[in-house]
Design an enzyme around this catalytic site. Sequence first.
Site, PDB file in Angstrom:
ATOM      1  CD  GLU A 175      -3.039  -1.019   2.216  1.00 59.66           C
ATOM      2  OE1 GLU A 175      -3.042  -0.064   3.000  1.00 59.66           O
ATOM      3  OE2 GLU A 175      -3.914  -1.912   2.239  1.00 59.66           O
ATOM      4  CD  GLU A 355      -3.556  -5.827   4.037  1.00 62.57           C
ATOM      5  OE1 GLU A 355      -4.423  -5.038   4.456  1.00 62.57           O
ATOM      6  OE2 GLU A 355      -2.333  -5.613   4.084  1.00 62.57           O
TER       7      GLU A 355
END
Length: 452
Positions: A175, A355
Site C-alpha cells: 500500500e 488483504e
Amino acid sequence: MLPGDGGAELPPIAALRRDFIWGVSTSAFQIEGATREDGRGLSVWDTYGLKGQIANKDTGDIACDHYHRYPEDIALMQRLGIQAYRFSVAWPRILPQGRGTPNELGLAFYDRLIDAILAAGIEPWLCLYHWDMPQALDDLGGWTTRDCAGWFADYAALVADRYGDRVKRFATFNEPSIFTLFGQATGGGERDRTGVDTLHRAIHHVNLAHGAAVDAVRARVLGSLIGAIHNYQPCLPSTPADAQAARVCDTYWNRAFPDPQCRGEYPELMQAAMAPHMQAGDLARIHRPIDWFGLNHYGPSYVKAEAGARLGWGFGEKPVGIPLTPIGWLIEPDAFRDTLLTVAKGYKLPVYVLENGFGGFDKPDAAGAVIDNDRIAFLRAYIGALNEAASAGANIRGYFVWSLLDNFEWDSGYGVRFGLIYVDYPTQKRIPKSSSHWYRDLIKAARGQSES
Ligand code: FCB
C-alpha cells in the site's frame, strides 16, 4: 447481506481456478514485538509509539510476541489449511541503520521463520516493506530523498541473497499510496505536516525503489515471482459537487503507483506535479516486468471537496443505508467485484487479493469462545463477489484474509481486531474465532473441489 447474519454456509466458489491459493496475511510491526531485541534498530513506528501518538498510547513493543511465538502461530496456520502465508520482513531488524552492516541475529530470525513455514507445507510470500521505515533513514529524509531508492534496492538484494533459495514470492511494497498520502513517508519523522511537494517527491522515490528492487530480486532469485500490493477501491463523490475531489482521490489513492509500475506512466492528473521530481529514464526504471498484481480491498471511500486540504479532498459523508463494520468501514461486496474487474482488466496481470477482512471489537463470551458471525457474513459476501468477478473474466489467482491474528492496528493500536484468531494480549493466549473454523471449512471444500 446484513451484518450479523453469519453462519456456517460457504460462499459460491465454482468460478475459481483449480490452482487458486488461499492464505492469510500479517506484517512484521503489527505482530512481531521484540522491538529492542537481538540488535533490531528502531523504525518510524517505534518513534510514533514513543511519542504517544497511537490510540491508548499503545506501542508495538510486544504486539503478538510473534518473534517468540511463531511456532505456535504457524501451527495455527497449518490447522487453517492455508496454502500460503504473507508476512513482511522488518527492514530495521536486519539492517538496524537501514543500510551498512546487517544484523545476523535479525537475519537468523527470518531463517527460522521461513524454515518453519515451509516445514508446515505453507508457501512463504515475503513483503519487503510494510511501513516500518528504519528511523535512521527517515532521519536522513527517508522517501523524500532520491537515495532512498538505492538503499531499498540494497536491502532487497540482502533479503533475496539470504532467503531466495527458499522464498520465490516477493512483494516490494504494501500500500504505497497509504503510507505516502498519510504522511508516514514524507520525512523528518513528522506525520501529516508535509507539503504537497514532499508528497510528490516521496511518491516518485517509492516508485523508483519498487523498480530497483524488482531488478535486484529478479537478478538473484531463480524462479522468482514478483509484484507489489496496492490498496484499490472506488473513490466516490459524496455529492455531485465533489466529483473533481473524487477524481483526485482516485488518482492518488488508486493509480499513483500501479500506473507507472504496470503501464509506464503517471495518471494524467498528476503528471505536471510529478515533472519537477523526475529525471530522464525514470519511467523505464519504474516500469519493470512484474508477475502479479496484489490487491488489498476493504470497501469504497466517499470523498468531498475540502479547501485547505493537501490535495483538495477529504473523507465525506457516507450514504445512509449501506451496512458498516463495527469500525465504520462500508460493507459493499459489489464494489469489491467491480474493483477486481477494474484491476484485472486495467493492469493485465494475474490478481491476488492479499488483504480483505473485517475490523471489530471482538470479545470472548462467558464460555471463553469468540463468536464472530458478522465477520463470517462479511467474508462470505466478499468471497461470493470474488467468485462473481472470476466468472465475469477477472484473472484472480488467490485470496488472503487480513489477518491471521488480532494485532497492532496502526493508529488504532490494539483496540481494533481483524484476526481470525483472537489474541488476549495480557496472556498472549490465542483463541481461534468462529471465523477461523469457517475459513478452514471453506479452504477444505475449495481444495476438495480442485482435487476432484
Ligand atoms: C491495511 C494495512 C494492514 C491493516 C489493514 C486493516 O491498510 O495494509 O496493515 O492495517 O489495512
